[in-house]
Scaffold this active site. Structure first.
Site, PDB file in Angstrom:
ATOM      1  N   GLU A  68       0.755  -1.331   0.106  1.00 10.75           N
ATOM      2  CA  GLU A  68      -0.118  -0.054  -0.017  1.00 10.75           C
ATOM      3  C   GLU A  68       0.873   1.358   0.152  1.00 10.75           C
ATOM      4  O   GLU A  68       0.562   2.109   0.855  1.00 10.75           O
ATOM      5  CB  GLU A  68      -0.908   0.129   1.332  1.00 10.75           C
ATOM      6  CG  GLU A  68      -1.833  -1.151   1.241  1.00 10.75           C
ATOM      7  CD  GLU A  68      -2.596  -1.384   2.422  1.00 10.75           C
ATOM      8  OE1 GLU A  68      -2.612  -0.662   3.316  1.00 10.75           O
ATOM      9  OE2 GLU A  68      -3.792  -2.116   2.532  1.00 10.75           O
ATOM     10  N   GLU A  73      -5.695 -10.729  -1.796  1.00 13.40           N
ATOM     11  CA  GLU A  73      -6.520 -10.534  -0.586  1.00 13.40           C
ATOM     12  C   GLU A  73      -7.853 -10.452  -1.008  1.00 13.40           C
ATOM     13  O   GLU A  73      -8.938  -9.694  -0.155  1.00 13.40           O
ATOM     14  CB  GLU A  73      -6.060  -9.212   0.089  1.00 13.40           C
ATOM     15  CG  GLU A  73      -4.580  -9.178   0.580  1.00 13.40           C
ATOM     16  CD  GLU A  73      -4.198  -7.834   1.309  1.00 13.40           C
ATOM     17  OE1 GLU A  73      -5.304  -7.380   2.147  1.00 13.40           O
ATOM     18  OE2 GLU A  73      -2.709  -7.689   1.489  1.00 13.40           O
TER      19      GLU A  73
HETATM   20  C1  XIL Z   1      -5.676  -6.981   8.365  1.00 10.86           C
HETATM   21  C2  XIL Z   1      -5.707  -8.261   8.999  1.00 10.86           C
HETATM   22  O1  XIL Z   1      -6.797  -8.985   8.401  1.00 10.86           O
HETATM   23  C3  XIL Z   1      -6.362  -7.845  10.378  1.00 10.86           C
HETATM   24  O2  XIL Z   1      -6.558  -9.185  11.552  1.00 10.86           O
HETATM   25  C4  XIL Z   1      -5.538  -7.020  10.970  1.00 10.86           C
HETATM   26  O3  XIL Z   1      -6.119  -6.363  12.447  1.00 10.86           O
HETATM   27  C5  XIL Z   1      -5.347  -5.747  10.173  1.00 10.86           C
HETATM   28  O4  XIL Z   1      -4.621  -6.233   8.972  1.00 10.86           O
HETATM   29  N1  XIL Z   1      -4.893  -5.156   3.744  1.00 10.86           N
HETATM   30  C6  XIL Z   1      -3.829  -5.873   4.005  1.00 10.86           C
HETATM   31  C7  XIL Z   1      -3.803  -6.652   4.931  1.00 10.86           C
HETATM   32  O5  XIL Z   1      -2.647  -5.574   3.259  1.00 10.86           O
HETATM   33  O6  XIL Z   1      -2.555  -6.629   5.913  1.00 10.86           O
HETATM   34  C8  XIL Z   1      -4.923  -6.294   6.128  1.00 10.86           C
HETATM   35  O7  XIL Z   1      -5.180  -7.261   6.941  1.00 10.86           O
HETATM   36  C9  XIL Z   1      -6.188  -5.963   5.305  1.00 10.86           C
HETATM   37  C10 XIL Z   1      -6.154  -4.943   4.330  1.00 10.86           C
END
Ligand code: XIL
Length: 378
Positions: A169, A275
């Protein structure tokens, strides 16, 4: 008459063998367990890895563990490979939870995606401590810490993790701005990205190195990320591919995904879907800073939930068709296994959200059927 063996005939033969093997596997899976469905990893065996994001604690839950073992051949650490867990204190590493996840995956021949080395969220403060009145010395100090951390973590998991999201990101959300404002950017400018990739490559010459981001399906965000990618490539930075998070909502138009995959291919890079989930809610931007602005929870069992599950299935089907059309897509990971383990139940606010392919008890949802239908085009 002897037939000339060309690369094309070899590839055709390989494809034939692969799909024959896949149908045999699918049939065996159905015969052995009449009540269960064909594993996703079997449906797409000839195309890409199927991944699920979990943490070791989640694997204590039987539903989650069974879904991972049955359907996935790739696992992403949802949290345990992030710097706030591994590197909460300078020079002291806590690999315990990461190692537990890697050990589980090795026992079950599942590949591991490393997520993530550098992220603006949860970046421990110690990286940025120091006297800023001497900018040159301060920069050198933060750079040394970053390179040390990346080197140590990538070395620790060398040969165990097959791909790292080196940075996560880093593209801006704002018009007219390429890089996201973050502690890393404030300390080192855009160069922190290059430093991280070069240190990762030096620590493991074989691991794949990815830049991961969300919103690549939207033109403006995609342009900003591609600007960063092109500038890295122009400098000879060792970058293998782009991770598309694809946190989607039911109204998302999947054509933007197609365009994003094609744009990355044109640069000679690989794609991974990292994701994926499909939320019921398309919240206003203000919801992310003020939970009162988020859409209210739908009622379990309501007509709206039924409609959302149908729309979700349609979108999942269209997305897997698109993924299947792109040979550059190496892996498709959902952010969780079943709906019981999704981060969206509490983020951006606590409410009913059922964004994955399997329900809270591990049963296939309409989305699974749509994906199975899409797999026949793979
Ligand atoms: C999220 C996890 O799912 C949560 O459990 C944690 O509290 C915060 O991070 N984008 C990403 C991931 O790249 O690392 C994030 O994961 C969700 C959004």
């Amino acid at each position: 008459m002897r037939q000339k063996v060309t690369r094309r005939t070899l590839l055709a033969a390989a494809a034939l063998l692969c799909s024959a093997g896949r149908s045999t596997l699918a049939a065996a899976a159905q015969r052995g367990r009449p009540a269960t469905v064909t594993p996703l990893k079997t449906l797409f065996a000839c195309r890409f890895k199927i991944g699920m994001a979990v943490d070791p604690n989640d694997l204590r839950d039987e539903v989650t563990r069974d879904l991972v073992l049955r359907h996935a051949n790739s696992v992403t650490a949802e949290n345990v490979l992030k710097p706030h867990i591994i590197g909460a204190r300078e020079g002291v590493y806590d690999f315990a939870r990461g190692d537990a996840l890697v050990a589980f995956c090795r026992r079950h021949a599942i590949a591991v995606r490393g997520h993530t080395l550098v992220w603006h969220q949860n970046a421990p403060d110690w990286f940025f401590r120091g006297d800023r009145s001497d900018p040159v010395a301060y920069r050198a100090l933060v750079r040394r810490r970053l390179e040390r951390y990346v080197t140590d973590v990538v070395t620790h998991y060398r040969g165990k993790v097959y791909v790292w999201d080196v940075v996560n990101e880093v593209a801006s959300l704002k018009d007219g701005e390429v890089y996201r404002d973050s502690p890393w950017y404030r300390a080192l400018g855009p160069d922190f990205i290059e430093y991280a990739f070069r240190a990762a490559r030096a620590a493991d010459p074989d691991v794949l190195l990815f830049i991961n981001d969300f919103g690549t399906e939207e033109p403006a965000k995609r342009q900003r990320l591609l600007t960063i990618v092109k500038s890295l490539l122009a400098k000879g930075v060792p970058l293998d591919g782009v991770g598309h998070q694809l946190h989607m909502t039911t109204p998302t138009d999947p054509d933007g995904v197609d365009t994003a995959l094609t744009a990355v291919e044109a640069l000679g890079l690989k794609n991974q879907i990292t994701e994926l989930d499909v939320s019921f809610y398309k919240d206003p931007q203000s919801c992310y800073t003020d939970a009162a602005q988020c859409l209210p929870s739908l009622r379990r069992g309501s007509q709206e939930v039924g409609d959302q599950l149908g729309a979700q299935a349609l979108l999942y089907g269209r997305l897997y068709r698109i993924f299947s059309r792109h040979p550059s897509v190496q892996a498709v990971t959902t952010w969780g296994a079943g709906d019981n383990g999704s981060w969206l139940s509490t983020f951006p606010t606590r409410r009913l959200d059922l964004p994955l392919i399997f329900d809270e008890t591990g049963l296939p949802k309409p989305a699974y059927e749509a994906i199975r239908a899409a797999s026949s085009t793979a």
